[in-house]
Design a protein around this motif. Structure first.
Motif, PDB file in Angstrom:
ATOM      1  N   PRO A  17       0.855  -1.187   0.000  1.00  0.00           N
ATOM      2  CA  PRO A  17       0.000   0.000   0.000  1.00  0.00           C
ATOM      3  C   PRO A  17       0.888   1.231   0.000  1.00  0.00           C
ATOM      4  CG  PRO A  17       0.113  -0.935   2.204  1.00  0.00           C
ATOM      5  CD  PRO A  17       0.903  -1.842   1.312  1.00  0.00           C
ATOM      6  N   CYS A  18       0.646   2.140  -0.931  1.00  0.00           N
ATOM      7  CA  CYS A  18       1.578   3.272  -1.041  1.00  0.00           C
ATOM      8  C   CYS A  18       0.858   4.598  -1.219  1.00  0.00           C
ATOM      9  CB  CYS A  18       2.506   3.072  -2.242  1.00  0.00           C
ATOM     10  SG  CYS A  18       3.753   1.819  -1.967  1.00  0.00           S
ATOM     11  N   LEU A  19       1.241   5.534  -0.411  1.00  0.00           N
ATOM     12  CA  LEU A  19       0.789   6.912  -0.564  1.00  0.00           C
ATOM     13  C   LEU A  19       2.036   7.782  -0.595  1.00  0.00           C
ATOM     14  CD1 LEU A  19      -1.409   9.077  -0.569  1.00  0.00           C
ATOM     15  CD2 LEU A  19      -1.491   8.929   1.923  1.00  0.00           C
ATOM     16  N   GLU A  21       5.183   7.285  -2.036  1.00  0.00           N
ATOM     17  CA  GLU A  21       6.396   6.568  -1.632  1.00  0.00           C
ATOM     18  C   GLU A  21       7.396   6.459  -2.781  1.00  0.00           C
ATOM     19  OE1 GLU A  21       6.907   6.170   1.341  1.00  0.00           O
ATOM     20  OE2 GLU A  21       5.110   5.555   2.425  1.00  0.00           O
ATOM     21  N   ASN A  43      -2.617   5.044  -3.828  1.00  0.00           N
ATOM     22  CA  ASN A  43      -3.773   5.722  -3.252  1.00  0.00           C
ATOM     23  C   ASN A  43      -3.700   7.221  -3.534  1.00  0.00           C
ATOM     24  OD1 ASN A  43      -5.178   5.066   0.041  1.00  0.00           O
ATOM     25  ND2 ASN A  43      -6.116   4.986  -1.951  1.00  0.00           N
ATOM     26  N   GLY A  67      -7.090   5.710   2.495  1.00  0.00           N
ATOM     27  CA  GLY A  67      -6.947   4.870   3.685  1.00  0.00           C
ATOM     28  C   GLY A  67      -6.085   3.646   3.453  1.00  0.00           C
ATOM     29  N   TYR A  68      -5.303   3.326   4.477  1.00  0.00           N
ATOM     30  CA  TYR A  68      -4.412   2.157   4.433  1.00  0.00           C
ATOM     31  C   TYR A  68      -5.211   0.875   4.150  1.00  0.00           C
ATOM     32  CZ  TYR A  68      -1.347  -1.526   6.219  1.00  0.00           C
ATOM     33  OH  TYR A  68      -0.617  -2.681   6.360  1.00  0.00           O
ATOM     34  N   ALA A  71      -6.458   0.466   0.604  1.00  0.00           N
ATOM     35  CA  ALA A  71      -5.387   0.059  -0.312  1.00  0.00           C
ATOM     36  C   ALA A  71      -5.060  -1.422  -0.144  1.00  0.00           C
ATOM     37  CB  ALA A  71      -4.145   0.921  -0.069  1.00  0.00           C
ATOM     38  N   ASP A  88       5.011  -2.506   4.009  1.00  0.00           N
ATOM     39  CA  ASP A  88       5.017  -1.063   3.789  1.00  0.00           C
ATOM     40  C   ASP A  88       5.955  -0.709   2.620  1.00  0.00           C
ATOM     41  OD1 ASP A  88       3.391  -0.922   5.941  1.00  0.00           O
ATOM     42  OD2 ASP A  88       4.825   0.049   7.280  1.00  0.00           O
ATOM     43  N   GLY A  89       5.637   0.378   1.963  1.00  0.00           N
ATOM     44  CA  GLY A  89       6.475   0.808   0.850  1.00  0.00           C
ATOM     45  C   GLY A  89       7.467   1.886   1.249  1.00  0.00           C
ATOM     46  N   ASP A  90       7.646   2.088   2.548  1.00  0.00           N
ATOM     47  CA  ASP A  90       8.474   3.212   3.003  1.00  0.00           C
ATOM     48  C   ASP A  90       9.920   2.835   3.330  1.00  0.00           C
ATOM     49  OD1 ASP A  90       8.184   1.835   5.342  1.00  0.00           O
ATOM     50  OD2 ASP A  90       7.256   3.467   6.476  1.00  0.00           O
ATOM     51  N   ARG A 198      12.126   5.150   7.787  1.00  0.00           N
ATOM     52  CA  ARG A 198      11.741   5.160   6.385  1.00  0.00           C
ATOM     53  C   ARG A 198      12.896   5.723   5.557  1.00  0.00           C
ATOM     54  NH1 ARG A 198       7.766   7.332   3.899  1.00  0.00           N
ATOM     55  NH2 ARG A 198       6.024   6.814   5.262  1.00  0.00           N
ATOM     56  N   SER A 203       6.418  10.718   6.760  1.00  0.00           N
ATOM     57  CA  SER A 203       5.595   9.868   7.614  1.00  0.00           C
ATOM     58  C   SER A 203       4.150  10.352   7.604  1.00  0.00           C
ATOM     59  CB  SER A 203       6.141   9.910   9.029  1.00  0.00           C
ATOM     60  OG  SER A 203       5.174   9.413   9.922  1.00  0.00           O
ATOM     61  N   LYS A 204       3.220   9.398   7.506  1.00  0.00           N
ATOM     62  CA  LYS A 204       1.803   9.777   7.555  1.00  0.00           C
ATOM     63  C   LYS A 204       1.174   9.453   8.897  1.00  0.00           C
ATOM     64  CE  LYS A 204       2.808   9.105   3.445  1.00  0.00           C
ATOM     65  NZ  LYS A 204       3.605   7.964   2.991  1.00  0.00           N
ATOM     66  N   VAL A 205       1.810   8.582   9.639  1.00  0.00           N
ATOM     67  CA  VAL A 205       1.165   8.102  10.856  1.00  0.00           C
ATOM     68  C   VAL A 205       2.015   8.367  12.099  1.00  0.00           C
ATOM     69  CG1 VAL A 205       0.075   6.120  11.970  1.00  0.00           C
ATOM     70  CG2 VAL A 205       0.006   6.320   9.490  1.00  0.00           C
ATOM     71  N   SER A 206       3.043   7.553  12.281  1.00  0.00           N
ATOM     72  CA  SER A 206       3.734   7.564  13.566  1.00  0.00           C
ATOM     73  C   SER A 206       4.756   8.683  13.711  1.00  0.00           C
ATOM     74  CB  SER A 206       4.414   6.215  13.800  1.00  0.00           C
ATOM     75  OG  SER A 206       5.489   6.066  12.913  1.00  0.00           O
TER      76      SER A 206
HETATM   77  N1  GTP Z   1      -2.382   3.366  -0.344  1.00  0.00           N
HETATM   78  C1  GTP Z   1      -2.254   3.941   0.854  1.00  0.00           C
HETATM   79  N2  GTP Z   1      -1.173   3.680   1.527  1.00  0.00           N
HETATM   80  C2  GTP Z   1      -1.043   4.270   2.716  1.00  0.00           C
HETATM   81  C3  GTP Z   1      -1.990   5.151   3.285  1.00  0.00           C
HETATM   82  N3  GTP Z   1      -1.515   5.553   4.468  1.00  0.00           N
HETATM   83  C4  GTP Z   1      -0.341   4.942   4.618  1.00  0.00           C
HETATM   84  N4  GTP Z   1      -0.050   4.184   3.559  1.00  0.00           N
HETATM   85  C5  GTP Z   1       1.104   3.354   3.297  1.00  0.00           C
HETATM   86  O1  GTP Z   1       1.185   2.407   4.322  1.00  0.00           O
HETATM   87  C6  GTP Z   1       2.524   2.178   4.653  1.00  0.00           C
HETATM   88  C7  GTP Z   1       2.730   2.527   6.115  1.00  0.00           C
HETATM   89  O2  GTP Z   1       2.424   3.896   6.350  1.00  0.00           O
HETATM   90  P1  GTP Z   1       3.477   4.988   6.885  1.00  0.00           P
HETATM   91  O3  GTP Z   1       3.174   6.298   6.308  1.00  0.00           O
HETATM   92  O4  GTP Z   1       4.841   4.456   6.711  1.00  0.00           O
HETATM   93  O5  GTP Z   1       3.075   5.116   8.336  1.00  0.00           O
HETATM   94  P2  GTP Z   1       4.069   5.064   9.485  1.00  0.00           P
HETATM   95  O6  GTP Z   1       4.759   3.739   9.362  1.00  0.00           O
HETATM   96  O7  GTP Z   1       3.357   5.370  10.701  1.00  0.00           O
HETATM   97  O8  GTP Z   1       5.023   6.267   9.190  1.00  0.00           O
HETATM   98  P3  GTP Z   1       6.581   6.280   9.463  1.00  0.00           P
HETATM   99  O9  GTP Z   1       6.704   6.587  10.881  1.00  0.00           O
HETATM  100  O10 GTP Z   1       7.159   7.316   8.602  1.00  0.00           O
HETATM  101  O11 GTP Z   1       7.084   4.926   9.071  1.00  0.00           O
HETATM  102  C8  GTP Z   1       3.361   3.022   3.705  1.00  0.00           C
HETATM  103  O12 GTP Z   1       3.742   2.253   2.599  1.00  0.00           O
HETATM  104  C9  GTP Z   1       2.400   4.117   3.296  1.00  0.00           C
HETATM  105  O13 GTP Z   1       2.684   4.680   2.049  1.00  0.00           O
HETATM  106  C10 GTP Z   1      -3.147   5.412   2.521  1.00  0.00           C
HETATM  107  O14 GTP Z   1      -4.027   6.168   2.901  1.00  0.00           O
HETATM  108  N5  GTP Z   1      -3.226   4.777   1.321  1.00  0.00           N
END
Ligand code: GTP
Ligand code: MG
Length: 224
Positions: A17-19, A21, A43, A67-68, A71, A88-90, A198, A203-206
């Motif tokens: 799933p990639c947003l 990346e 996404n 949304g994760y 995807a 994850d694609g990060d 990453r 980062s989108k979440v953490s």
């Molecule tokens: N397609 C899609 N992918 C998502 C979405 N939100 C997150 N992702 C992907 O899900 C994976 C994990 O999300 P991250 O953004 O890395 O969230 P995270 O791990 O909390 O963030 P980091 O702390 O930076 O690692 C990544 O490959 C994101 O691109 C979304 O809304 N749509």
């Protein structure tokens, strides 16, 4: 006599799933194990993620619903191999660790998941770590699921996972999967996997207290 192999003998599809990346994806795709198919679910990325994915040999599926979970679900439905993996694609997780999870399926496990262990020098934000601990405590205590992480990397049989009917389309998807899998009597195995920062992108979440907070809210709705 020619000994023809099936046109495509892949057993495993790796759903990513990639947003946005585009920066991290090349490094991830280069490490996908030989014989595995890569399927990037894009996404609405605005940084050329889909083009980069194709250039590095992945199939691309577009999912317009944000949304994760949306995807991941699109990837599960699109996959046509008997086994699916989600990663994850990060660049924070190493695709070379997937085969040991796949092997678990051959040993009778239904869902093999990773438990993130920080690589040396990696800083895992306290709010993300705390959120994960609280959620996993609840999973063990209320649902009797023997895990210590929220299944950031996971492997299962494709038809079985689609059949579970996970409905969450946001961050709660992996938690709902664990809860439904346990309720269905699935055998779940957890293995340590290396966790790094990453390798590009944002980062989108953490990465923020706010992001972690809303993720935990999504998680809690699913498991409470
Ligand atoms: N397609 C899609 N992918 C998502 C979405 N939100 C997150 N992702 C992907 O899900 C994976 C994990 O999300 P991250 O953004 O890395 O969230 P995270 O791990 O909390 O963030 P980091 O702390 O930076 O690692 C990544 O490959 C994101 O691109 C979304 O809304 N749509
Ligand atoms: Mg990440």
């Amino acid at each position: 006599m020619t000994n023809l192999l099936p046109v495509d003998s892949s057993r495993v599809t790796v759903v990513l799933p990639c947003l946005n990346e585009a920066e991290s994806l090349p490094g991830v795709l280069e490490l996908i194990p030989d014989g595995y198919r890569a399927l990037v679910v894009d996404n609405n990325s605005t940084d050329g993620t889909a083009d980069v994915a194709r250039r590095y040999g992945a199939e691309v599926v577009a999912e317009s619903r944000a949304g994760y979970g949306a995807a991941v679900h699109a990837g599960m439905v699109a996959a046509s191999t008997p086994i699916v993996a989600v990663l994850d694609g990060d660049g924070s997780l190493d695709p070379r660790e997937l085969p040991k999870l796949v092997e678990e399926l051959d040993r009778g496990v239904d869902l093999a998941v990773g438990r993130r262990r920080c690589s040396p020098g990696v800083r895992w934000p306290w709010h993300a770590r705390l959120g994960t601990q609280v959620v996993c405590w609840r999973l063990r205590q209320r649902h009797r699921i023997p895990v210590h992480d929220i299944a950031p990397m996971r492997v299962a049989r494709r038809d079985a996972i689609v059949g579970l009917g996970v409905a969450d389309r946001r961050s709660g998807y992996p938690l709902e999967l664990l809860v439904r899998a346990a309720a269905a009597g699935w055998k779940i195995a957890e293995h340590d996997v290396a966790y790094g920062t990453r390798t590009g992108g944002k980062s989108k979440v953490s990465g923020s207290v706010r992001g972690s907070f809303f993720a935990v809210l999504d998680f809690w709705r699913v498991i409470s």
